[in-house]
Design a protein around this motif. Structure first.
Motif, short mmCIF file in Angstrom:
data_model
loop_
_atom_site.label_atom_id
_atom_site.label_comp_id
_atom_site.label_asym_id
_atom_site.label_seq_id
_atom_site.Cartn_x
_atom_site.Cartn_y
_atom_site.Cartn_z
N UNK A 200 30.26 28.85 39.33
CA UNK A 200 31.50 29.26 38.69
C UNK A 200 31.51 30.75 38.42
N UNK A 201 32.45 31.48 39.03
CA UNK A 201 32.57 32.92 38.84
C UNK A 201 33.60 33.20 37.75
N UNK A 202 33.19 33.93 36.73
CA UNK A 202 34.07 34.26 35.60
C UNK A 202 34.83 35.53 35.96
N UNK A 203 36.14 35.38 36.14
CA UNK A 203 37.01 36.49 36.53
C UNK A 203 37.99 36.77 35.41
N UNK A 204 38.09 38.01 35.01
CA UNK A 204 38.89 38.39 33.85
C UNK A 204 40.30 38.83 34.26
N UNK A 205 41.17 38.95 33.25
CA UNK A 205 42.50 39.51 33.47
C UNK A 205 42.36 40.93 34.03
N UNK A 206 41.41 41.69 33.52
CA UNK A 206 41.15 43.05 34.00
C UNK A 206 40.77 43.04 35.48
N UNK A 207 39.90 42.14 35.89
CA UNK A 207 39.48 42.07 37.29
C UNK A 207 40.68 41.87 38.21
N UNK A 208 41.50 40.86 37.93
CA UNK A 208 42.64 40.56 38.80
C UNK A 208 43.68 41.67 38.77
N UNK A 209 43.91 42.26 37.61
CA UNK A 209 44.88 43.35 37.53
C UNK A 209 44.39 44.57 38.30
N UNK A 210 43.11 44.89 38.21
CA UNK A 210 42.55 46.03 38.94
C UNK A 210 42.66 45.81 40.44
N UNK A 211 42.31 44.60 40.88
CA UNK A 211 42.39 44.27 42.30
C UNK A 211 43.82 44.44 42.82
N UNK A 212 44.76 43.82 42.14
CA UNK A 212 46.14 43.79 42.65
C UNK A 212 46.85 45.13 42.47
N UNK A 213 46.65 45.78 41.34
CA UNK A 213 47.37 47.02 41.08
C UNK A 213 46.93 48.15 42.01
N UNK A 214 45.63 48.21 42.32
CA UNK A 214 45.16 49.24 43.25
C UNK A 214 45.61 48.95 44.68
N UNK A 215 45.66 47.68 45.06
CA UNK A 215 46.19 47.33 46.38
C UNK A 215 47.66 47.71 46.49
N UNK A 216 48.43 47.42 45.43
CA UNK A 216 49.86 47.76 45.45
C UNK A 216 50.06 49.27 45.49
N UNK A 217 49.21 50.01 44.76
CA UNK A 217 49.35 51.47 44.73
C UNK A 217 48.99 52.10 46.07
N UNK A 218 47.98 51.56 46.73
CA UNK A 218 47.52 52.17 47.97
C UNK A 218 48.13 51.60 49.23
N UNK A 219 48.55 50.36 49.19
CA UNK A 219 49.01 49.68 50.40
C UNK A 219 50.44 49.13 50.25
#
Length: 612
Positions: A200-219
């Protein structure tokens, strides 16, 4: 080059959690269409109704009130076990709105796998899709689980929650939402279990927001042509971190999403043609099948030779264009440009129509995309941006830069992250997307994360320009009885590129030489048999055909040309059927479970070596 770091493009989540963006969108753009929800009983993609940002926020609040009425509280863990559909996303955001934790589970999971997850997470509730998944949970239920609540989507589960929540004031939802913090757990996502028990991998709100927001900003500029509203068809399993990241990106980026529960070619291709997305997130398997379908259609129409010439031209054209973009050549010459233009009208336009006709860019993840496959689609006018990541890195941690694709690599680190290559070739990563750790497993955490660097278990190298090349997986390395270390990935990728081959597993641990188990693509096989004027049979009956074996042998010889003599395949066996998730030989994200294949086909492997 041994280490590369790229600065953030998006600011980290300063406060709150993932559900906040839903209610912000409802205030700022209430009429924007956030989802296209499938109408019950309609054929794939034939009837959908729009869900605006305002309606989605209202739905999330109503379901969240229902969860509160049924006793769900901040920190509670709730399993969601369903195919990809609107209600999955709705349930996830409702749980996040009250500070609860989503535990995604594949609907194809066995009772034993579900029992493992229920006990490991202490889940107090489970949302299932239908009778089948409900029965699996019932079989997994035991005295040692904390499960006390079950909601079934196809039995009115959403309506039941909404009715139960009618007596709960919506303000209570927003009070709990205000208490969510960026580093609170959002998801406990289990690994696919290709090399052992899922963790079980513990993924935080910060993790998902960082992943998606940087993808949206760059791509983000790739999501749609200028002036068009971006849209995508979400068909990857939401129990997989990659699929979940896709939907979260769409919600945070204002992209219209349609859910597609069935990713088999027979269901997915009509859905793509009907919905006509402007962008696509997929895995290599999908691109392989789309190429296979286009090839089969050409063969059935008597245009096989034309298609193959067009495919070779697409690869050559894109390769020369890529070298020119990197400052390493003059680009396609006049004759090649002319041939490419002719084939664009005759062939490439039809390939683009398979995706609906509007898409010019896509992302591939889950496993590396073969160089030739990426070049083929680029030559057809669809640039596929390959990326690399794991559940532990909240999906992607590297991606091809916009306008600087280098097929055969998985790009450079995503903004906010660093990648380095250890002395033994292992890829290690650090940054905003790296998870908070394995659930209740300090020993695994100590082994995986040291000084802030997560050891991926994958092997790779940087090219001179900082593009990451995946060369294999540490646990997959084959060591022959002669002591030669062999990474099977190069051979397996090369063989899977052959039109007739759908799967391949290279073997040879503690053996005198390397061999391969090969599966045939039934659709491609049938097309080949028709072309040859032979009766169509399944792979089991056809595998002893001498001409067919000759084709496979030549494919093996081509693959061997990429490695040394000691690493080359000396024998192969064509299996009677494809690897499948139902057999437990593929993960739900379509990766081969190597150990399961070795167990299932142990007899065939022994016969391979005994025959020589």
């Amino acid at each position: 080059m041994r280490e590369l770091e790229v600065p953030r493009l998006a600011r980290p989540l300063a406060s709150g959690g993932l559900a906040d963006s839903v209610f912000t969108a409802a205030l700022e753009e209430p009429r924007r269409v956030q989802f296209e929800e499938a109408v019950a009983g309609s054929a794939a993609g034939s009837a959908r109704r729009p869900v605006t940002a305002a309606r989605f926020a209202a739905d999330v609040a109503a379901v969240a009130r229902g969860f509160l009425a049924d006793g769900i509280r901040p920190g509670h863990r709730v399993v969601v076990m369903s195919r990809t559909r609107y209600e999955w996303t709705l349930v996830a955001y409702a749980l996040w709105a009250v500070g609860a934790v989503v535990v995604p589970v594949y609907p194809t999971s066995s009772a034993e796998q579900v029992r493992w997850i229920l006990r490991g997470t202490g889940a107090v509730g489970v949302v299932v899709e239908d009778d089948h998944t409900a029965m699996t949970v019932a079989a997994a239920y035991g005295a040692r689980t904390d499960l006390t609540r079950l909601w079934q989507l196809d039995a009115g589960g959403i309506d039941t929650l909404v009715e139960a929540g009618a007596a709960v004031e919506e303000v209570h939802v927003h009070q709990l939402r205000a208490g969510v913090r960026p580093h609170d757990t959002a998801v406990i996502c289990y690994t696919s279990g290709t090399t052992g028990r899922p963790k079980g991998c513990v993924i935080t709100h910060h993790n998902l927001a960082a992943e998606t927001d940087n993808l949206l900003a760059g791509w983000g500029e790739l999501l749609a042509p200028p002036g068009e509203r971006p849209s995508l068809l979400a068909f990857l399993p939401l129990a997989h971190c990659y699929g979940l990241m896709v939907v979260v990106s769409a919600v945070r980026g204002g992209v219209t999403v349609a859910h597609q529960p069935d990713l088999s070619p027979g269901a997915l291709l009509p859905a793509l043609a009907a919905f006509r997305p402007t962008f696509l997130f997929a895995v290599p398997y999908i691109f392989e099948r789309i190429l296979g379908s286009a090839r089969a259609a050409a063969q059935s129409g008597g245009h096989s030779a034309l298609f193959e010439r067009a495919a070779r031209t697409a690869v050559r054209y894109a390769a020369q264009a890529q070298r020119h973009a990197a400052g390493q050549g003059p680009g396609p010459g006049a004759r090649l440009r002319l041939r490419h233009a002719v084939y664009d009208r005759l062939v490439y336009a039809k390939v683009r129509e398979v995706f609906g006709g509007r898409m010019r860019s896509a992302v591939s993840g889950g496993s590396p995309l073969s160089r030739d496959l990426g070049l083929f689609f680029a030559g057809c006018g669809i640039t596929v941006y390959d990326g690399y990541g794991l559940t532990e890195t909240t999906a992607a941690v590297t991606a091809q830069p916009v306008g600087a694709v280098r097929h055969g690599t998985v790009g450079r680190p995503l903004p906010g992250n660093a990648v380095r290559i250890a002395d033994d070739g292992e890829i290690q990563v650090r940054g905003d997307v790296v998870f908070a750790g394995y659930l209740d497993d300090p020993q695994a955490n100590a082994a995986a994360v040291r000084d802030g660097w997560f050891a991926t278990g994958d092997l790779g190298r940087f090219d001179p320009d900082g593009y990451l090349v995946i060369t294999g997986r540490k646990k997959d390395i084959i060591i022959t009885s002669g002591g030669k270390s062999v990474s099977p990935q190069v051979l397996e990728e090369e063989l899977r590129a052959h039109p007739l081959i759908s799967g391949c597993l290279v073997v040879g641990d503690n053996r005198p030489y390397v061999a391969a188990l090969i599966t045939l693509d039934p659709q491609a096989l049938a097309s080949w048999q028709i072309l040859k004027g032979r009766p169509t049979t399944g792979p089991e009956a056809a595998r002893d055909d001498d001409e067919l074996r000759g084709h496979i042998q030549r494919a093996v010889s081509r693959a061997n040309s990429r490695v040394s003599r000691a690493e080359s395949i000396r024998a192969f066996r064509v299996l009677p059927r494809e690897f499948a998730t139902q057999q437990g030989l593929l993960t739900p994200s379509l990766k081969v479970r190597r150990s399961a294949v070795l167990r299932t086909y142990a007899k065939e492997i022994e016969e391979l070596y005994a025959s020589r």
